[in-house]
Design a protein around this motif. Structure first.
Motif, PDB file in Angstrom:
ATOM      1  N   LYS A 149       0.575  -1.148   6.354  1.00  0.00           N
ATOM      2  CA  LYS A 149      -0.458  -0.099   6.439  1.00  0.00           C
ATOM      3  C   LYS A 149      -0.339   0.868   5.083  1.00  0.00           C
ATOM      4  O   LYS A 149      -1.508   1.253   4.742  1.00  0.00           O
ATOM      5  N   CYS A 150       1.120   1.161   4.880  1.00  0.00           N
ATOM      6  CA  CYS A 150       1.000   2.113   3.902  1.00  0.00           C
ATOM      7  C   CYS A 150       0.778   1.554   2.448  1.00  0.00           C
ATOM      8  O   CYS A 150       0.929   2.588   1.415  1.00  0.00           O
ATOM      9  N   GLY A 151       0.690   0.100   2.181  1.00  0.00           N
ATOM     10  CA  GLY A 151       0.832  -0.427   1.050  1.00  0.00           C
ATOM     11  C   GLY A 151       2.268  -0.106   0.367  1.00  0.00           C
ATOM     12  O   GLY A 151       2.999  -0.596   0.900  1.00  0.00           O
ATOM     13  N   ASP A 152       2.025   0.211  -1.001  1.00  0.00           N
ATOM     14  CA  ASP A 152       3.533   0.468  -1.739  1.00  0.00           C
ATOM     15  C   ASP A 152       4.111   1.627  -1.353  1.00  0.00           C
ATOM     16  O   ASP A 152       4.013   2.591  -1.906  1.00  0.00           O
ATOM     17  N   LYS A 153       4.752   1.538  -0.094  1.00  0.00           N
ATOM     18  CA  LYS A 153       5.345   2.658   0.609  1.00  0.00           C
ATOM     19  C   LYS A 153       6.471   3.528  -0.333  1.00  0.00           C
ATOM     20  O   LYS A 153       6.611   4.326  -0.471  1.00  0.00           O
ATOM     21  N   GLN A 154       7.392   2.587  -0.914  1.00  0.00           N
ATOM     22  CA  GLN A 154       8.238   3.230  -1.921  1.00  0.00           C
ATOM     23  C   GLN A 154       8.475   2.464  -2.995  1.00  0.00           C
ATOM     24  O   GLN A 154       8.757   1.197  -2.695  1.00  0.00           O
ATOM     25  N   VAL A 155       8.905   3.161  -4.077  1.00  0.00           N
ATOM     26  CA  VAL A 155       9.237   2.179  -5.115  1.00  0.00           C
ATOM     27  C   VAL A 155      10.286   3.133  -5.950  1.00  0.00           C
ATOM     28  O   VAL A 155       9.999   4.695  -5.943  1.00  0.00           O
TER      29      VAL A 155
ATOM     30  N   MET B  40      10.794  11.986  -6.550  1.00  0.00           N
ATOM     31  CA  MET B  40      12.060  12.713  -6.549  1.00  0.00           C
ATOM     32  C   MET B  40      12.794  12.047  -7.630  1.00  0.00           C
ATOM     33  O   MET B  40      12.675  11.144  -8.213  1.00  0.00           O
ATOM     34  N   VAL B  41      13.665  13.030  -8.169  1.00  0.00           N
ATOM     35  CA  VAL B  41      14.472  12.826  -9.468  1.00  0.00           C
ATOM     36  C   VAL B  41      15.856  12.914  -9.311  1.00  0.00           C
ATOM     37  O   VAL B  41      16.234  14.368  -9.007  1.00  0.00           O
ATOM     38  N   GLN B  42      16.649  12.538  -9.754  1.00  0.00           N
ATOM     39  CA  GLN B  42      18.184  12.475  -9.528  1.00  0.00           C
ATOM     40  C   GLN B  42      18.927  11.912 -10.789  1.00  0.00           C
ATOM     41  O   GLN B  42      18.406  10.417 -10.842  1.00  0.00           O
ATOM     42  N   ASN B  43      19.770  12.449 -11.346  1.00  0.00           N
ATOM     43  CA  ASN B  43      20.423  11.773 -12.406  1.00  0.00           C
ATOM     44  C   ASN B  43      19.482  11.060 -13.414  1.00  0.00           C
ATOM     45  O   ASN B  43      20.060   9.814 -13.758  1.00  0.00           O
ATOM     46  N   GLY B  44      18.531  11.447 -13.732  1.00  0.00           N
ATOM     47  CA  GLY B  44      17.366  10.813 -14.575  1.00  0.00           C
ATOM     48  C   GLY B  44      16.790   9.621 -13.875  1.00  0.00           C
ATOM     49  O   GLY B  44      15.779   8.763 -14.710  1.00  0.00           O
ATOM     50  N   GLY B  45      16.963   9.478 -12.682  1.00  0.00           N
ATOM     51  CA  GLY B  45      16.370   8.246 -12.051  1.00  0.00           C
ATOM     52  C   GLY B  45      15.104   8.932 -11.222  1.00  0.00           C
ATOM     53  O   GLY B  45      15.058  10.150 -10.923  1.00  0.00           O
ATOM     54  N   ILE B  46      14.068   7.942 -10.970  1.00  0.00           N
ATOM     55  CA  ILE B  46      12.883   8.337 -10.315  1.00  0.00           C
ATOM     56  C   ILE B  46      12.535   7.645  -9.213  1.00  0.00           C
ATOM     57  O   ILE B  46      12.729   6.373  -9.048  1.00  0.00           O
ATOM     58  N   ALA B  47      12.087   8.090  -7.930  1.00  0.00           N
ATOM     59  CA  ALA B  47      11.760   7.372  -6.767  1.00  0.00           C
ATOM     60  C   ALA B  47      10.486   8.048  -6.366  1.00  0.00           C
ATOM     61  O   ALA B  47      10.189   9.507  -6.367  1.00  0.00           O
ATOM     62  N   ILE B  48       9.313   7.057  -5.860  1.00  0.00           N
ATOM     63  CA  ILE B  48       7.981   7.751  -5.373  1.00  0.00           C
ATOM     64  C   ILE B  48       7.994   7.120  -3.829  1.00  0.00           C
ATOM     65  O   ILE B  48       7.974   5.962  -3.543  1.00  0.00           O
ATOM     66  N   ASN B  49       7.714   8.069  -2.875  1.00  0.00           N
ATOM     67  CA  ASN B  49       7.339   7.533  -1.510  1.00  0.00           C
ATOM     68  C   ASN B  49       5.958   8.116  -1.286  1.00  0.00           C
ATOM     69  O   ASN B  49       5.548   9.072  -1.898  1.00  0.00           O
ATOM     70  N   ARG B  50       5.342   7.460  -0.139  1.00  0.00           N
ATOM     71  CA  ARG B  50       4.043   7.807   0.180  1.00  0.00           C
ATOM     72  C   ARG B  50       4.144   7.652   1.857  1.00  0.00           C
ATOM     73  O   ARG B  50       4.509   7.190   2.407  1.00  0.00           O
TER      74      ARG B  50
END
Length: 600
Positions: free
Chosen positions: A486-492, A582-592
């Motif tokens: 449903k959401c497609g690329d929900k999280q990366v 979201m950014v933590q310790n130079g890392g990135i995450a994206i959620n939908r």
């Protein structure tokens, strides 16, 4: 003042005297032929003024590798049982190997590997000839009657060592450059000396000074020699600053540079230049030397200083070097005193934590992946941090214990918090910034790890699939993704980012308002900066502006953030999605998370 060495020139008389030794001996028999006056000079100087007799250490098993010295099997002193290369070493804790240098060859490697695997301590009694071997064996009955100075001479600064050790005289590179260490070394009796620097089988460099083993009284056996072994050629450095190792009055020597004692069939030069053989012919009772290229650094120095007992030094140094060397590189020459090893830690070298490695790898990827231009503020920020910390990642530089590296991690995280905040500010202000492209940039330069594919319910309740993307080159980010039907690329997310459960209303239960909830479970410490956005095509239809949210992560407990999005009345009714970055310790995450605006 009594002389403690009785010199025999007749081998048969020596064998008879040695093999009949009792525990109440008053002098030590040593066989020295007339062609070894250098040994006689030293042996005659051994008196009760400096030395006392000690019990000869008996190993579990013994092995003779040279037929010329088989007569030592007649003595009960060396071991409880004699073995050979074909004997299975069962119920064995120590093995003493006795022989001449010519038989110290690479054929011993399988035996050494077996002993290492079975945790059998190996002690060598070796000499360039029978006289030399007899002299080394004779020294095993002796020990200094009082504790003498102990010194470390190293090409390193020794800052970390100096913080914890007060019982050793430390000669780091600054002292080597400014002091007359030849006079310092030769003027007194030492209990222990550690030499740590660049070198080879014939020498060890100590700034302008050179430790060497050239014995001019010996006839050459081969034509191979370093510079001063050839006619009309001088010493390769200042000969006035050359220090012959056999002149040093020391009980225990550690030689820590490359190949100070290579196997006899793997040497570059004639044996009369060999550093370790000259130490055997000198005053030293025990010599710990390298048989190959060497990666010895501050962690190994700290290991020796913490526990210098020869009884198990070989296995402890092997264990300490196991993180950087795949082979046996240290041998112990001479027998331990009858002192049981201390109950110390298993020697494991402290290294960077997983979190530190993850952070520094991310910084490096921002610079080398090509995702960011050199003018991007994060590229510049990452460059500065990486420049400051790269030198500190060298093995042993940031500390000698795991606690030191935990402190390094804390400092690095504190340095990364402002970096992460700046990333989040850029992403909040501009959804078109290339930081948002980290997933597309990396995925199409990666392949799926087949064993990572698993089926897992999405936050929306529909079927989902998770997988990891492995970059084809090391300068690309490793990703963790979740797809939903449903959401497609929900999280990366970049590897190591927190686990996130991001949900919102399926539709507006109150007029044009959508509520959302974020449950964040961090995997590592470090402040989290996040923002909830709408796609650019509908962002202007929101009553309030998006804001940056900071979540402190001093522990790894789940954190819950709730909020709502209020839309203007004229917003087109249809399906939309919320984007959480979201950014933590130079890392990135994206959620939908998808939702619908519908009519009343």
């Amino acid at each position: 003042m009594e002389k403690l060495i009785k010199i025999y020139g007749d081998k048969k008389e020596y064998i008879r005297a040695f093999c009949s030794l009792k525990s109440d001996l008053s002098s030590i028999p040593v066989f020295i032929e007339n062609n070894r006056p250098d040994l006689q000079v030293i042996a005659k100087q051994v008196t009760s003024a400096d030395y006392e007799l000690t019990t000869f250490f008996k190993s579990t098993a013994g092995m003779i590798i040279s037929p010329e010295v088989n007569f030592y099997k007649k003595s009960p002193l060396f071991c409880r049982k004699w073995v050979d290369a074909n004997t299975k070493l069962e119920a064995c804790s120590q093995l003493v190997i006795i022989g001449l240098d010519k038989d110290f060859t690479q054929q011993l490697l399988p035996l050494l590997r077996t002993c290492n695997q079975k945790q059998i301590e190996v002690y060598f009694l070796l000499g360039r000839d029978v006289s030399s071997l007899s002299w080394l064996i004779g020294k095993q009955f002796l020990k200094l009657n009082i504790l003498r100075p102990r010194g470390i001479f190293s090409h390193k600064k020794l800052k970390l060592i100096a913080q914890e050790n007060k019982d050793w005289q430390l000669f780091g590179i600054k002292r080597l450059m400014t002091e007359s260490i030849k006079q310092t070394l030769e003027k007194q009796v030492w209990s222990e000396l550690i030499f740590h620097g660049h070198g080879k089988e014939d020498h060890l460099n100590l700034a302008d000074y050179t430790l060497h083993g050239f014995n001019r009284q010996l006839a050459p056996l081969t034509k191979f020699a370093p510079s001063w072994g050839h006619k009309n050629q001088a010493f390769f450095k200042d000969e006035d600053k050359a220090i012959r190792i056999s002149n040093l009055r020391v009980e225990k020597i550690f030689l820590f540079s490359c190949s100070n004692f290579p196997f006899a069939d793997a040497r570059l030069y004639d044996a009369r230049f060999n550093l370790t053989l000259d130490a055997i012919d000198g005053w030293a009772r025990n010599i710990v030397a390298s048989i190959s290229v060497q990666s010895f650094e501050e962690p190994e120095l700290a290991e020796v200083l913490a526990n210098d007992n020869i009884a198990d030094i070989g296995s402890r140094l092997y264990q300490s070097l196991a993180d950087i060397q795949p082979f046996i590189s240290i041998v112990s020459i001479g027998l331990p005193l009858n002192i049981p090893p201390k109950n110390t830690r298993l020697a494991v070298t402290a290294r960077l934590s997983e979190q530190s490695k993850l952070i520094l790898s991310r910084l490096a990827n921002y610079l080398t992946s090509g995702m960011l231009s050199e003018n991007h503020p994060i590229y510049k920020f990452a460059t500065k941090i990486l420049k400051d910390y790269t030198q500190l990642t060298r093995r042993g530089t940031s500390g000698l214990s795991q606690t030191d590296y935990q402190n390094f991690e804390k400092e690095l995280i504190n340095r990364l918090n402002p970096f992460s905040k700046r990333m989040a500010e850029i992403m909040l202000a501009d959804q078109t910034d290339c930081l948002f492209e980290f997933d597309d940039f990396s995925i199409y330069r990666s392949t799926i790890a087949k064993d990572s594919v698993a089926y897992e319910k999405c936050d929306c309740g529909r079927e989902g699939i998770i997988c990891h993307y492995l970059p084809e080159t090391n300068n690309i980010f490793e990703l963790e993704s979740h797809y939903c039907y449903k959401c497609g690329d929900k999280q990366v997310a970049m590897r190591g980012m927190p686990t996130v459960n991001f949900t919102c209303d399926e539709y507006d239960k109150e007029p044009l308002v959508i509520h959302y909830q974020i449950v964040v479970t961090p995997k590592y410490r470090g402040d989290i900066f996040l923002g909830v956005q709408l796609p650019t095509y509908v962002a202007q239809s929101v009553v309030s502006s998006p804001r940056l949210i900071k979540v402190r992560c001093r522990n790894l407990e789940p954190k819950i953030i709730s909020g709502r999005i209020v839309f203007k009345k004229e917003t087109v009714l249809q399906s939309y999605y919320l984007k959480l970055f979201m950014v933590q310790n130079g890392g990135i995450a994206i959620n939908r998370a998808f939702f619908n605006l519908i009519a009343d």
